[in-house]
Design an enzyme around this catalytic site. Structure first.
Site, PDB file in Angstrom:
ATOM      1  N   HIS A   5       0.802  -1.236   0.000  1.00  0.00           N
ATOM      2  CA  HIS A   5       0.000   0.000   0.000  1.00  0.00           C
ATOM      3  C   HIS A   5       0.830   1.278   0.000  1.00  0.00           C
ATOM      4  CE1 HIS A   5      -2.258  -3.298   1.941  1.00  0.00           C
ATOM      5  NE2 HIS A   5      -3.175  -2.897   1.091  1.00  0.00           N
ATOM      6  N   GLY A  21      -7.048  11.672   8.324  1.00  0.00           N
ATOM      7  CA  GLY A  21      -7.788  10.632   7.613  1.00  0.00           C
ATOM      8  C   GLY A  21      -7.852  10.900   6.119  1.00  0.00           C
ATOM      9  N   ARG A  44      -3.595   4.316  -4.243  1.00  0.00           N
ATOM     10  CA  ARG A  44      -5.019   4.537  -3.934  1.00  0.00           C
ATOM     11  C   ARG A  44      -5.328   5.982  -3.563  1.00  0.00           C
ATOM     12  NH1 ARG A  44      -8.260  -0.189  -2.061  1.00  0.00           N
ATOM     13  NH2 ARG A  44      -7.131  -1.971  -2.825  1.00  0.00           N
ATOM     14  N   ARG A  88      -2.213  10.873  14.899  1.00  0.00           N
ATOM     15  CA  ARG A  88      -3.414  11.080  14.094  1.00  0.00           C
ATOM     16  C   ARG A  88      -3.925  12.496  14.337  1.00  0.00           C
ATOM     17  NH1 ARG A  88      -8.278  10.459  12.016  1.00  0.00           N
ATOM     18  NH2 ARG A  88     -10.143  10.629  13.291  1.00  0.00           N
ATOM     19  N   MET A 182     -13.313   7.312  14.335  1.00  0.00           N
ATOM     20  CA  MET A 182     -13.316   5.942  13.810  1.00  0.00           C
ATOM     21  C   MET A 182     -11.933   5.310  13.631  1.00  0.00           C
ATOM     22  SD  MET A 182     -16.448   6.300  11.069  1.00  0.00           S
ATOM     23  CE  MET A 182     -16.712   4.537  11.023  1.00  0.00           C
ATOM     24  N   SER A 205     -15.651  18.367  14.930  1.00  0.00           N
ATOM     25  CA  SER A 205     -16.200  18.937  13.692  1.00  0.00           C
ATOM     26  C   SER A 205     -17.716  19.051  13.745  1.00  0.00           C
ATOM     27  CB  SER A 205     -15.804  18.071  12.497  1.00  0.00           C
ATOM     28  OG  SER A 205     -16.308  16.764  12.664  1.00  0.00           O
ATOM     29  N   ASP A 206     -18.330  18.374  14.701  1.00  0.00           N
ATOM     30  CA  ASP A 206     -19.781  18.447  14.866  1.00  0.00           C
ATOM     31  C   ASP A 206     -20.088  18.040  16.303  1.00  0.00           C
ATOM     32  OD1 ASP A 206     -19.020  15.869  13.004  1.00  0.00           O
ATOM     33  OD2 ASP A 206     -20.276  15.294  14.696  1.00  0.00           O
TER      34      ASP A 206
HETATM   35  N1  HPA Z   1     -18.926   9.914  14.269  1.00  0.00           N
HETATM   36  C1  HPA Z   1     -17.851   9.238  13.872  1.00  0.00           C
HETATM   37  N2  HPA Z   1     -16.789   9.821  13.375  1.00  0.00           N
HETATM   38  C2  HPA Z   1     -16.794  11.153  13.245  1.00  0.00           C
HETATM   39  C3  HPA Z   1     -17.880  11.911  13.634  1.00  0.00           C
HETATM   40  C4  HPA Z   1     -19.004  11.263  14.190  1.00  0.00           C
HETATM   41  O1  HPA Z   1     -20.014  11.877  14.543  1.00  0.00           O
HETATM   42  N3  HPA Z   1     -17.592  13.208  13.377  1.00  0.00           N
HETATM   43  C5  HPA Z   1     -16.356  13.228  12.842  1.00  0.00           C
HETATM   44  N4  HPA Z   1     -15.866  11.991  12.770  1.00  0.00           N
END
Ligand code: HPA
Length: 237
Positions: A5, A21, A44, A88, A182, A205-206
């Protein structure tokens, strides 16, 4: 030599690696913070860039999404490329009411619903933790960041973006879990298995319970500065 890879030659990837990521983010980070960044692999579309940061060789390489993907790249980097430290730098969904979107989280532990820990040791529940020296370094590096709150605590690596059940989230929040992403579990387990060092530093990010705080895609692209600065300085610590 190349791995399945990664096509870089041994020596073309630095012992210190920043690992977002997203491959586009890897290119952006490399061009933003490295002097003389060179593309050394792009199998990739996963670009690996090597240059120097404050005079020290450093690489930036994407992990792709999810625990299996990060395990492939981290294993090959530690095992075949002599990489010593991987941090990371990614996003997470904030879970804790104490974390707001754009805050930075340093993952002092990584809980998971993944079966990965059982692949390493079938009859035990592993404690997936970062390298102490990187965590210690991040504690120092974070002090230089004044305008973004930096939280230190456990996070949750989920194997499914869309399958985080309310009861699970509630239980995790009661245990002080700050956010969900994740990959960190895969990186921490791989570092332990390969004798390398790892840490995950995340930007929220949220927010799972407050969608009004969500960042736009453009904001996501540009709001990494504090996280990347802490991570790059921690690699040098
Ligand atoms: N869930 C999983 N991974 C993420 C999320 C989430 O809400 N936001 C950014 N990465």
């Amino acid at each position: 030599m190349a791995t399945p890879h990664i096509t870089a030659d041994v020596g073309e990837i630095a012992p210190l690696v920043l690992m977002p990521g997203d491959p586009r983010r890897a290119e952006r980070i490399a061009k933003d913070i490295l002097d003389d960044p060179k593309l050394v692999s792009e199998v990739r579309g996963i670009g690996a860039w090597t240059g120097t940061y404050n005079g020290t060789p450093m690489s930036v390489m994407a992990s792709g999404m999810g625990i299996p993907s990060v395990c492939i790249y981290a294993t090959e980097l530690y095992r075949f490329y002599g990489v010593k430290r991987i941090i990371r730098v990614g996003t997470c969904g904030a879970m804790s009411p104490n974390v707001r979107v754009r805050d930075v989280i340093v993952a002092t532990a990584a809980h998971t619903n993944s079966s990965l820990p059982h692949l390493f040791v079938p009859d035990a529940s592993l404690s997936l933790a970062p390298s102490f020296s990187l965590l210690h370094g991040a504690g120092h590096a974070a002090k230089a960041v004044k305008d973004v709150p930096v939280h230190f605590g456990p996070i949750y690596s989920s194997d499914h973006f869309y399958l985080v059940k309310p009861a699970t989230t509630e239980g995790l929040i009661k245990l002080g879990t700050l956010g969900v992403e994740m990959e960190a579990t895969g990186l921490y387990a791989t570092a332990m298995a390969e004798g390398g060092e790892a840490l995950a530093i995340l930007t929220a990010s949220d927010h799972l319970f407050d969608p009004s705080q969500d960042m736009t895609a453009a904001e996501r692209e540009t709001s990494y500065q504090a996280m990347v600065e802490i991570a790059a300085n921690t690699l040098l610590f």
